[in-house]
Design an enzyme around this catalytic site. Sequence first.
Site, PDB file in Angstrom:
ATOM      1  N   THR A 111       0.827  -1.210   0.000  1.00 28.05           N
ATOM      2  CA  THR A 111       0.000   0.000   0.000  1.00 28.05           C
ATOM      3  C   THR A 111       0.861   1.260   0.000  1.00 28.05           C
ATOM      4  O   THR A 111       0.644   2.174  -0.792  1.00 28.05           O
ATOM      5  CB  THR A 111      -0.946  -0.010   1.219  1.00 28.05           C
ATOM      6  OG1 THR A 111      -1.576  -1.291   1.281  1.00 28.05           O
ATOM      7  CG2 THR A 111      -1.998   1.071   1.112  1.00 28.05           C
ATOM      8  N   LYS A 117       6.153  10.934  21.263  1.00 25.49           N
ATOM      9  CA  LYS A 117       6.254  11.922  22.353  1.00 25.49           C
ATOM     10  C   LYS A 117       4.874  12.269  22.913  1.00 25.49           C
ATOM     11  O   LYS A 117       4.731  13.172  23.717  1.00 25.49           O
ATOM     12  CB  LYS A 117       6.923  13.203  21.820  1.00 25.49           C
ATOM     13  CG  LYS A 117       8.370  13.011  21.395  1.00 25.49           C
ATOM     14  CD  LYS A 117       8.969  14.309  20.872  1.00 25.49           C
ATOM     15  CE  LYS A 117       9.030  14.295  19.368  1.00 25.49           C
ATOM     16  NZ  LYS A 117       9.547  15.538  18.791  1.00 25.49           N
ATOM     17  N   ARG A 175      -2.283   5.033   7.215  1.00 28.29           N
ATOM     18  CA  ARG A 175      -2.532   3.686   7.749  1.00 28.29           C
ATOM     19  C   ARG A 175      -2.457   3.814   9.261  1.00 28.29           C
ATOM     20  O   ARG A 175      -1.372   4.001   9.827  1.00 28.29           O
ATOM     21  CB  ARG A 175      -1.531   2.662   7.238  1.00 28.29           C
ATOM     22  CG  ARG A 175      -1.662   1.328   7.973  1.00 28.29           C
ATOM     23  CD  ARG A 175      -1.040   0.179   7.245  1.00 28.29           C
ATOM     24  NE  ARG A 175      -1.816  -0.176   6.065  1.00 28.29           N
ATOM     25  CZ  ARG A 175      -1.551  -1.240   5.315  1.00 28.29           C
ATOM     26  NH1 ARG A 175      -0.550  -2.034   5.615  1.00 28.29           N
ATOM     27  NH2 ARG A 175      -2.294  -1.506   4.250  1.00 28.29           N
TER      28      ARG A 175
HETATM   29  N1   CP Z   1      -2.535  -5.504   0.733  1.00 27.29           N
HETATM   30  C1   CP Z   1      -1.917  -4.739   1.646  1.00 27.29           C
HETATM   31  O1   CP Z   1      -2.523  -3.846   2.300  1.00 27.29           O
HETATM   32  O2   CP Z   1      -0.587  -5.014   1.816  1.00 27.29           O
HETATM   33  P1   CP Z   1       0.421  -4.190   2.712  1.00 27.29           P
HETATM   34  O3   CP Z   1       0.019  -4.400   4.165  1.00 27.29           O
HETATM   35  O4   CP Z   1       1.771  -4.736   2.410  1.00 27.29           O
HETATM   36  O5   CP Z   1       0.285  -2.739   2.355  1.00 27.29           O
END
Ligand code: CP
Length: 280
Positions: free
Chosen positions: A60, A89, A111
């Site tokens: 991703t 922190k 993420r």
């Molecule tokens: N498919 C997928 O989200 O892979 P990664 O966790 O490597 O980003």
Amino acid sequence: MPSKKIQHILESQQFNRHWLLTQFFPEVARMKRLVEVKGVSSALSDKTVCLLFYEPSTRTRISFEQAAQKLGAKIASTENASEFSSAIKGESLADTIRVINSLKFDAVVIRSDMEGGAVEAANVSQIPIINAGDAAGQHPTQALLDVYTIFEHFKRLDNLKVALVGDLKNGRTTRSLAYLLGKFKKIHFDLVAPAAFQMKQDILDYFDRHNISHKRTKSLESVADQVDVVYLTRLQKERLKKNSKVNGNGVRLNDKVMAILNKKSIILHPLPRSDGFNEL
Ligand code: CP
């Protein structure tokens, strides 16, 4: 995409069938051709994108970076943001997002290590937030890719039997895919997992609310000859309690399954596949 002032990508329910078929898929096809023919574009040459990854990623993060750069955008990126950003922190996610906004980025790809983290970010952001996976919550951009892949193969998304296989409880990709494919007609889901890893109640409630056909089973063999799509996932070890003895989710695509698998079916896996368990 439904019109909103700021167009975040937070969960796959926000997309509808009409938008996917009439806008998204043609645009993806156009972008694929563009990459094949020209390699790059200057479509985003005046844009900057911040990639904020609190959990590990190969596909991703690198594919977002590659896509942004091929479209001419500039990027700032932090992998392992839990340790290498001011989160260590004690800075809150909301404050981090406020800072990124003040630095005039055009979008944030996040993420998060918290379920709902992308929504939390969007709540304080004046620029688009793209959810690149929020713990065991959702992974809507993976689901967009998955439905495109299935559409490209079958030339339709209606009237398909789909086996979602593996750790359905903790897997965000299957949750997002269930929401998205659930927008199509005559879809049937076989939810293949042991009881301890079955799909959570919110998705089952969504299926019931929208009369989406589904069946829970522990056995991939029992459905393999009927399905059009086998969507395998790994055991999400990182979501299990420490010292958990579980070493697999009990479902493998082995030779026995392959022997009876519907020959017209396709097999998808969002990856990574398990190192030791060999579900694929
Ligand atoms: N498919 C997928 O989200 O892979 P990664 O966790 O490597 O980003």
